[in-house]
Design an enzyme around this catalytic site. Structure first.
Site, PDB file in Angstrom:
ATOM      1  N   CYS A 278       0.849  -1.189   0.000  1.00 18.86           N
ATOM      2  CA  CYS A 278       0.000   0.000   0.000  1.00 18.86           C
ATOM      3  C   CYS A 278       0.884   1.238   0.000  1.00 18.86           C
ATOM      4  O   CYS A 278       1.463   1.593   1.037  1.00 18.86           O
ATOM      5  CB  CYS A 278      -0.931   0.007   1.211  1.00 18.86           C
ATOM      6  SG  CYS A 278      -1.968   1.489   1.279  1.00 18.86           S
ATOM      7  N   GLY A 279       0.965   1.905  -1.134  1.00 19.14           N
ATOM      8  CA  GLY A 279       1.796   3.098  -1.241  1.00 19.14           C
ATOM      9  C   GLY A 279       1.206   4.294  -0.537  1.00 19.14           C
ATOM     10  O   GLY A 279       1.930   5.039   0.145  1.00 19.14           O
ATOM     11  N   HIS A 280      -0.098   4.504  -0.673  1.00 17.46           N
ATOM     12  CA  HIS A 280      -0.689   5.661   0.005  1.00 17.46           C
ATOM     13  C   HIS A 280      -0.591   5.492   1.513  1.00 17.46           C
ATOM     14  O   HIS A 280      -0.391   6.455   2.254  1.00 17.46           O
ATOM     15  CB  HIS A 280      -2.137   5.890  -0.465  1.00 17.46           C
ATOM     16  CG  HIS A 280      -3.188   5.242   0.373  1.00 17.46           C
ATOM     17  ND1 HIS A 280      -3.629   3.952   0.150  1.00 17.46           N
ATOM     18  CD2 HIS A 280      -3.886   5.685   1.458  1.00 17.46           C
ATOM     19  CE1 HIS A 280      -4.552   3.638   1.044  1.00 17.46           C
ATOM     20  NE2 HIS A 280      -4.734   4.676   1.843  1.00 17.46           N
TER      21      HIS A 280
ATOM     22  N   ASP B 120      -9.913   3.458  -5.325  1.00 19.04           N
ATOM     23  CA  ASP B 120      -8.919   4.307  -4.681  1.00 19.04           C
ATOM     24  C   ASP B 120      -9.170   5.758  -5.049  1.00 19.04           C
ATOM     25  O   ASP B 120      -9.247   6.113  -6.222  1.00 19.04           O
ATOM     26  CB  ASP B 120      -7.517   3.884  -5.129  1.00 19.04           C
ATOM     27  CG  ASP B 120      -6.431   4.324  -4.163  1.00 19.04           C
ATOM     28  OD1 ASP B 120      -6.528   5.439  -3.636  1.00 19.04           O
ATOM     29  OD2 ASP B 120      -5.479   3.554  -3.965  1.00 19.04           O
TER      30      ASP B 120
ATOM     31  N   GLY C 258      -0.669   4.442  -4.667  1.00 21.54           N
ATOM     32  CA  GLY C 258       0.780   4.451  -4.560  1.00 21.54           C
ATOM     33  C   GLY C 258       1.457   3.248  -5.175  1.00 21.54           C
ATOM     34  O   GLY C 258       2.337   3.382  -6.039  1.00 21.54           O
TER      35      GLY C 258
END
Length: 351
Positions: free
Chosen positions: A103-105, A267, A272
């Protein structure tokens, strides 16, 4: 609709649980620094496998994600110890359908949270590296601060990412479509919406979710979805529906996307780990020059900037290390309670 009632023993012992909430480019991230339940395992990847099977840990996920304490598009993470002393913390990412590998965010939000809470001291240079173990590997949040120590932006430095397959012909309810697959800590199917006459705009959100969900499940068990060395990372996590916008006034490649992940979650950010996958694919296909910035917008108009910072060999193939830049803001904190008389525990989702 999923409704789970109060006879679920997994959440009954929990009376209160505290959270800190952020959003990254519009996408929520609910941080639970002290989950209050045992999450066993030697590594974060092992803890994810434990959490998936454990009634108490999964019950806590549902309690904080499902209505009335959350919603079908809620996202969050349980803080865990790191794999070893080389990282500051570990995290188990979760959503309405379970626990994700990347999970980038969320990593961007965790970087801001770690610096803003003093968990990681601000580096006098103005760039503080927060190292985080996630189920797909070790990532970093490079947190930029101003002279007063306030966070101004966060770079998400991802695991090696790569183009997995291109030009797949997928028979869908809207006809046969061309889809690529790339890995950015999770596998993403990628679809140019020009093929179906859609735009990445809120007015098309229903059709975007339906198509993204369909493509994900059509490819989820395909050869393109199989991780070469770790079966726990196999499967299609989401579908990135993208729109090419040419180049901006500075000559940078500009695209807009909507990432539909898990089972129909949309999203709100440009995603991300999905942006990392796009960087890997676009670089491999020659559309994005190595080191060039991708301007990546979301369906709500928020933005990430991203580039390939390094060429590497990963799992026997060529890959790049993407860096995705964004910002996260704290939106509040909560202390949730569980009333033992409540018949709607852990809750419900309507999608």
């Amino acid at each position: 609709m999923t409704t789970e009632l109060a006879d679920a023993p997994s959440v009954r012992p929990i009376t209160t649980i505290s959270t800190i909430d952020y959003h990254t480019a519009g996408e929520p991230f609910r941080i639970i620094a002290d989950p209050g339940v045992a999450i066993e395992g030697a590594t974060v990847a092992d803890r994810r496998a434990f959490a998936i099977a454990d009634e108490a840990v999964d019950g806590l996920r549902r309690l904080l994600c499902f209505e009335p304490r959350g919603h079908a598009d809620m996202y969050g993470g349980f803080i865990t110890p790191p794999d070893d002393a080389g990282a500051h913390l570990g995290v188990l990412f979760w959503h309405k359908d379970g626990f994700s590998t990347a999970c980038g965010h969320g990593t961007i939000a965790l970087g801001a949270w770690a610096v803003e809470t003093g968990l990681v001291a601000v580096d006098p240079s103005g760039v503080t590296e927060v190292v985080i173990d996630v189920p797909s590997g070790r990532v970093a949040a490079r947190v930029s601060t101003d002279a007063a120590g306030a966070v101004t932006s966060v770079d998400f430095v991802n695991v090696p990412s790569r183009l997995v397959a291109e030009g797949l012909r997928v028979p869908t309810s809207r006809g046969e479509l061309t889809v690529d697959v790339a890995y950015g800590g999770a596998n993403y199917a990628m679809l140019d919406v020009a093929q179906v006459g859609l735009s990445i705009e809120p007015r098309d959100v229903g059709e975007i979710i339906a198509l993204g969900r369909e493509v994900k499940w059509l490819l989820d068990d395909s050869d393109a979805a199989r991780h070469p060395t770790d079966q726990r990372l196999s499967g299609i996590y989401g579908t990135i529906l993208f729109e090419r916008l040419g180049r901006d006034a500075e000559g940078r490649l500009h695209q807009r996307n909507a990432t539909v992940f898990a089972d129909g979650e949309l999203d709100r950010s440009p995603c991300g780990s999905g942006t990392a996958a796009r960087v890997a694919a676009l670089t491999a296909q020659g559309e994005l020059v190595f080191g060039e910035t991708l301007v990546h917008d979301s369906i709500v108009g928020s933005r990430f900037h991203a580039l390939a910072s390094e060429r590497v060999v990963d799992d026997g193939g060529e890959a790049v290390v993407p860096v995705v830049t964004g910002m996260a803001y704290r939106t509040g904190s909560s202390t949730f309670t569980v009333d033992p008389r409540d018949p709607l525990v852990p809750g419900f989702v309507l999608r």
